[in-house]
Scaffold this motif. Structure first.
Motif, PDB file in Angstrom:
ATOM      1  N   ASP A  27      -0.484  -1.769  -2.963  1.00 54.53           N
ATOM      2  CA  ASP A  27      -1.723  -2.536  -2.903  1.00 54.53           C
ATOM      3  C   ASP A  27      -2.347  -2.780  -4.272  1.00 54.53           C
ATOM      4  O   ASP A  27      -3.476  -3.239  -4.371  1.00 54.53           O
ATOM      5  N   THR A  63      -9.096  -8.222   1.170  1.00 59.33           N
ATOM      6  CA  THR A  63     -10.125  -7.193   1.099  1.00 59.33           C
ATOM      7  C   THR A  63      -9.797  -6.297  -0.085  1.00 59.33           C
ATOM      8  O   THR A  63      -8.684  -5.785  -0.199  1.00 59.33           O
ATOM      9  N   ALA A  65     -10.718  -3.022  -2.788  1.00 57.35           N
ATOM     10  CA  ALA A  65     -11.341  -1.715  -2.956  1.00 57.35           C
ATOM     11  C   ALA A  65     -11.610  -1.544  -4.449  1.00 57.35           C
ATOM     12  O   ALA A  65     -10.675  -1.331  -5.228  1.00 57.35           O
ATOM     13  N   THR A  72     -15.896   4.097  -4.107  1.00 56.81           N
ATOM     14  CA  THR A  72     -15.054   2.979  -3.688  1.00 56.81           C
ATOM     15  C   THR A  72     -15.900   2.007  -2.889  1.00 56.81           C
ATOM     16  O   THR A  72     -16.511   2.382  -1.886  1.00 56.81           O
ATOM     17  N   HIS A  74     -15.876  -1.705  -0.918  1.00 57.36           N
ATOM     18  CA  HIS A  74     -15.015  -2.738  -0.347  1.00 57.36           C
ATOM     19  C   HIS A  74     -15.734  -4.080  -0.301  1.00 57.36           C
ATOM     20  O   HIS A  74     -16.903  -4.153   0.042  1.00 57.36           O
ATOM     21  N   ARG A  75     -14.996  -5.124  -0.644  1.00 54.77           N
ATOM     22  CA  ARG A  75     -15.517  -6.475  -0.540  1.00 54.77           C
ATOM     23  C   ARG A  75     -14.385  -7.427  -0.149  1.00 54.77           C
ATOM     24  O   ARG A  75     -13.227  -7.201  -0.502  1.00 54.77           O
ATOM     25  N   CYS A  76     -14.735  -8.483   0.569  1.00 51.77           N
ATOM     26  CA  CYS A  76     -13.772  -9.518   0.935  1.00 51.77           C
ATOM     27  C   CYS A  76     -13.992 -10.727   0.038  1.00 51.77           C
ATOM     28  O   CYS A  76     -15.130 -11.155  -0.149  1.00 51.77           O
ATOM     29  N   ALA A 117      -5.970  -4.049  -3.212  1.00 49.03           N
ATOM     30  CA  ALA A 117      -6.286  -5.111  -2.254  1.00 49.03           C
ATOM     31  C   ALA A 117      -5.416  -5.001  -1.012  1.00 49.03           C
ATOM     32  O   ALA A 117      -4.299  -4.464  -1.063  1.00 49.03           O
ATOM     33  N   CYS A 336     -11.994  -6.963   7.859  1.00 50.89           N
ATOM     34  CA  CYS A 336     -12.207  -6.935   6.412  1.00 50.89           C
ATOM     35  C   CYS A 336     -12.059  -5.558   5.782  1.00 50.89           C
ATOM     36  O   CYS A 336     -11.798  -5.453   4.587  1.00 50.89           O
ATOM     37  N   GLY A 337     -12.273  -4.486   6.530  1.00 49.59           N
ATOM     38  CA  GLY A 337     -12.138  -3.142   5.975  1.00 49.59           C
ATOM     39  C   GLY A 337     -13.382  -2.613   5.295  1.00 49.59           C
ATOM     40  O   GLY A 337     -13.373  -1.503   4.758  1.00 49.59           O
ATOM     41  N   THR A 338     -14.480  -3.374   5.292  1.00 47.77           N
ATOM     42  CA  THR A 338     -15.685  -2.943   4.584  1.00 47.77           C
ATOM     43  C   THR A 338     -16.245  -1.637   5.145  1.00 47.77           C
ATOM     44  O   THR A 338     -16.761  -0.807   4.397  1.00 47.77           O
ATOM     45  N   LYS A 340     -14.624   0.854   6.461  1.00 46.78           N
ATOM     46  CA  LYS A 340     -13.594   1.894   6.528  1.00 46.78           C
ATOM     47  C   LYS A 340     -14.165   3.245   6.099  1.00 46.78           C
ATOM     48  O   LYS A 340     -14.811   3.359   5.058  1.00 46.78           O
TER      49      LYS A 340
END
Length: 381
Positions: A27, A63, A65, A72, A74-76, A117, A336-338, A340
């Motif tokens: 990633d 997405t 990190a 950490t 997270h953003r898309c 990512a 999106c994983g925001t 997580k």
């Protein structure tokens, strides 16, 4: 964020790469270049440490990190690059006053630095809706998915009938202005129209002024009712376009808008909807039928030491909102994983849509927006 030597891979080797990029396997992305688009917008060109090919549909997002201040985040970000140029990807980011990520990117990320990512993801793409004629409508930084689509059509050389209408504050805020004008000059089937709210300090705007209106749209694209329409921009802009098209008699089945609005926080609207659904459920339980027994589990957030009760039929994120606990989130769809988070104790039933890797699940991570408790939980938040 870590720093890595800037890529010394010969250009020929990178172009000859035959291995697809796989975020599940690796990633890490290296920043190759930072390009200034306007006074507050920059493009970041990214690629894997070793030559890789990127496959995605124009309009999809990654997405990220980012390691900022020891945490950490997270953003898309939608890819502004085109899949027809598969050896690197790019994101185009507007600096937002007070925005922790956009300011960090503008001030800190430089060639040689690495980020992580996951993706690509998203269903907002012209590839899913083939049509003879398109209308791309964007406002502000919503230009990025439209640029990916326009670049793709241009590279494919299909001379597809595309009208691109972009709304900006001033001429100085028109992102990709030079490139769009060049594409329009080279391809008569590609037409670009810009609308500015005001003049720039060094340029009086000669085109349409104000905001997008039915009159301006009809003047720019007389046959807009016949086109497949894609829309992206701030939430008020998209709502105005939606109402405008509907009132004009447009077939809204051919209207597509970006499902994420990165410039706003729509949690309040979603929380209100969740509360309304609960109220409807409560009304249903007043009927003379035996209501099913819903178990409730204890959820503890270890870092903030907040505790709440979460019914087994509710996601942890929804329960947190009802309890007044704000958690990072964006899509609320498992994409999106925001949101997580590490679940250090307990189990959940998670129905995600690709926003988390299997190895992360195996390590105890979960997306709180689509995870319902099956036991008491301790969450590392």
């Amino acid at each position: 964020m870590a720093s890595a030597p800037a890529s010394r891979e010969p250009a020929a080797a990178r172009l000859a790469a035959s291995t697809p990029w796989d975020a599940e396997a690796d990633d890490t992305l290296v920043c190759l270049a930072v390009r200034r688009e306007t006074h507050d917008v920059k493009t970041f060109v990214l690629a894997a440490p070793e030559p890789r090919r990127y496959a995605y549909a124009p309009g999809q997002f990654l997405t990220f990190a980012f390691e900022i201040g020891g945490e950490t985040v997270h953003r898309c970000y939608t890819l502004s690059s085109a899949p027809t140029r598969p050896h690197a990807v790019s994101i185009t980011v507007k600096r937002v006053p007070g925005g922790p990520v956009s300011n960090w990117l503008h001030d800190t990320l430089k060639p040689g630095d690495t980020v992580r990512a996951l993706g690509p993801m998203g269903e907002f793409t012209c590839f899913a809706h083939p049509a003879p004629k398109y209308l791309l409508l964007s406002g502000g930084s919503g230009v990025t998915p439209m640029m990916a689509m326009a670049r793709t059509f241009h590279d494919l050389g299909e001379s597809r009938d595309v009208a691109f209408v972009h709304s900006a504050r001033t001429p100085a805020d028109i992102v990709f202005r030079g490139e769009l004008e060049t594409m329009a000059r080279l391809d008569p089937a590609f037409r670009v129209h810009a609308i500015c709210e005001a003049d720039a300090p060094d340029e009086a705007w000669a085109g349409p002024k104000g905001r997008l209106s039915p009159a301006i749209l009809r003047e720019a694209v007389p046959d807009f009712l016949e086109r497949e329409v894609f829309v992206c921009g701030p939430a008020p802009y998209m709502a105005a376009v939606r109402a405008m098209l509907s009132e004009a008699g447009f077939d809204m089945a051919r209207h597509h808008e970006e499902s994420f609005d990165f410039g706003t926080l729509p949690e309040a609207d979603r929380a209100a909807a969740a509360q309304a659904e609960q109220a409807l459920d409560a009304e249903g339980q007043d009927r003379p039928l035996a209501a099913p027994v819903v178990r409730t589990f204890r959820v503890e957030f270890a870092k903030t030491r907040r505790v709440l009760d979460c019914p087994e039929d509710s996601t942890v994120l929804d329960a947190a909102r009802r309890a007044g606990i704000r958690l990072p989130s964006s899509c609320a769809k498992g994409l999106c994983g925001t949101c997580k988070s590490k679940v250090t104790s307990g189990t959940v039933a998670m129905a995600h849509a690709g926003g988390i890797r299997q190895r992360e699940i195996d390590a105890g991570m979960a997306l709180l927006c689509c995870s319902k408790p099956t036991s008491d939980l301790v969450v590392e938040r």
